[in-house]
Enzyme design. Structure first.
Site, short mmCIF file in Angstrom:
data_model
loop_
_atom_site.label_atom_id
_atom_site.label_comp_id
_atom_site.label_asym_id
_atom_site.label_seq_id
_atom_site.Cartn_x
_atom_site.Cartn_y
_atom_site.Cartn_z
N GLU A 52 0.83 -1.21 0.00
CA GLU A 52 0.00 0.00 0.00
C GLU A 52 0.86 1.26 0.00
O GLU A 52 1.78 1.40 0.82
CB GLU A 52 -0.94 0.01 1.21
N LYS A 59 -7.61 -0.16 11.17
CA LYS A 59 -7.02 -0.68 9.94
C LYS A 59 -5.71 0.03 9.67
O LYS A 59 -4.71 -0.59 9.27
CB LYS A 59 -7.98 -0.49 8.77
N ASP A 81 2.75 -14.40 11.60
CA ASP A 81 1.42 -14.64 11.05
C ASP A 81 0.56 -13.38 11.18
O ASP A 81 0.02 -13.11 12.25
CB ASP A 81 0.79 -15.82 11.80
N HIS A 119 -1.34 10.81 0.52
CA HIS A 119 -1.58 9.46 0.01
C HIS A 119 -1.58 9.44 -1.51
O HIS A 119 -0.98 8.55 -2.13
CB HIS A 119 -2.92 8.94 0.55
#
Length: 444
Positions: free
Chosen positions: A86, A283, A299, A396
């Site tokens: 991302e 998130k 993991d 972004h």
């Protein structure tokens, strides 16, 4: 096109698997074979290692591997490895690290390292009888039966911490648990915990069968449903925080220090009370956490599941991070439940995982917990800082600009033109395409 099921796919060679997939699912288009082969490692030994990490492998799926430098964590200066696709995640983490570098850095506290697992079973028996049996016979036998499994872990300072009988019959008829807590030291410990739990199930069955404490009917009612660790580890938790006097915030956005602190705290409070915001808020935290989790061979799915369960532990989904302003001091922190390891699994096999751990100074599992919490907090700080000042899209979309240009097939000269063009403008997908089409007409 009608397809038939593939029989014995796992027994085919890699080349046979590729041929089967291309012929049955991709209309025999051999260009897809080239795509797959482009991502094979050119060193056969290394490719074989990658092939054996999972099943039915036909290629490798690469992710960018970036570095976020200048993290001052508990007095140590670190560069964090981040495997993430991302845009802006690594840049945001780096920006936060630089911001706090001159304000005392990040400090962490390991609150607990307890991990959990359960033997889930059904037994039609009065609870008080089962509890007496557990306390005076079964618990000791459970510990004894796992001695050979726990020997090495105990030698390293870990092992089984406690075993409890949990009555769940009000939620499901005749349902009980053997709830065990573990210290797995520097390993994530999944295989160790599951091995212990499977032995618990076997020992429970054996001890019930030979006990004169139960009737034949009660013995026959025992059914071991499953033995499995829990990825929800609310007692394996680390706190990471930053703090400084409000007058030292000195944000570059043009708003005052007091307004920055006030708006920042409001943003965190909104995430604490509003689940719709909390979901996106958390998130963003996990953007930072997962990138380092993946880079260190751990993991990320377990990490995600645990974090989100913890965020809802009080009955309503809420923010993982918190903020306070007291006595003129700005404080921002996160309590993160996380179970990771630095030995076992991919940590001893994947070359880049070995590099990541070396880069981090070969941390213990507890030190890695601290690093991960800091990465999540830094990511969250950067996102909130943008949201309450310039807005999230300005930074972004500038990071996303190259992705858009690559999709359009831009040349290096065109990319440089757009970097300069948007230096003092907000990037939008529409504007990029409009300008790109104009450039093509001008043949730039």
């Amino acid at each position: 096109m009608e397809r038939n099921p593939i029989e014995g796919f796992s027994k085919l060679t890699k080349e046979e698997k590729i041929h089967k997939i291309i012929s049955d699912y991709l209309d025999g288009d051999e260009t897809y074979r080239t795509i797959l082969q482009q991502y094979w490692n050119q060193q056969p030994e290394l490719q074989k290692l990658h092939d054996e990490f999972s099943e039915n492998t036909i290629s490798n799926f690469y992710m960018p591997y970036g570095i976020a430098p200048n993290f001052l964590i508990d007095g140590k200066l670190l560069a964090l490895p981040m495997a993430v696709e991302e845009s802006s995640v690594v840049a945001a983490a780096s920006k936060s690290a630089k911001f706090w570098l001159t304000r005392g850095g990040f400090t962490t506290t390991i609150i607990n390292t307890k991990k959990l697992g359960h033997t889930h079973f059904i037994m039609n028996v009065e609870t008080h009888k089962l509890l007496h049996f557990f306390n005076f016979q079964l618990k000791e036998r459970l510990m004894e039966s796992t001695n050979s499994i726990t020997e090495n872990m105990r030698a390293r300072g870990g092992g089984i911490l406690n075993i409890r009988l949990i009555d769940k019959t009000q939620e499901l008829p005749n349902y009980y648990q053997l709830k065990a807590s573990f210290n797995t030291v520097d390993s994530m410990g999944a295989n160790f915990i599951n091995s212990c739990l499977e032995q618990f199930g076997q020992t429970l069955r054996e001890e019930v069968a030979k006990s004169d404490h139960f009737s034949d009917q009660e013995k026959e009612s025992l059914q071991i449903v499953m033995n499995i660790l829990s990825n929800f580890t609310p007692d394996c938790i680390v706190r990471a925080e930053v703090r400084c006097p409000i007058e030292d915030l000195n944000d570059e956005s043009g708003i005052s220090n007091s307004e920055f602190a006030w708006k920042f705290k409001q943003a965190v409070t909104i995430a604490e009370i509003e689940p719709f915001r909390a979901t996106t808020h958390n998130k963003g935290i996990m953007n930072g956490v997962d990138a380092v989790v993946i880079a260190t061979g751990n993991d990320f799915r377990a990490t995600e599941a645990c974090a989100h369960a913890y965020a809802a532990k009080d009955g309503k989904y809420s923010s993982l991070s918190h903020c306070s302003i007291e006595g003129g001091v700005f404080r921002f922190w996160i309590d993160l439940p996380i179970s990771v390891g630095v030995v076992g699994g991919l940590t001893n096999l994947h070359p880049l995982v070995k590099f990541s751990l070396a880069l981090l100074g070969k941390p213990t599992a507890q030190e890695l917990m601290s690093i991960l919490a800091v990465s999540g907090l830094a990511q969250n700080f950067a996102a909130l800082r943008s949201l309450i000042t310039t807005g999230i899209q300005k930074g972004h979309m500038k990071m996303h600009l190259l992705n858009i240009l690559n999709q359009l097939g831009a040349t290096e000269a065109q990319k440089q033109y757009f970097v300069n063009y948007f230096k003092d403008k907000t990037v939008t997908h529409h504007e990029v395409i409009t300008q790109f089409n104009q450039l093509k007409e001008q043949q730039i």
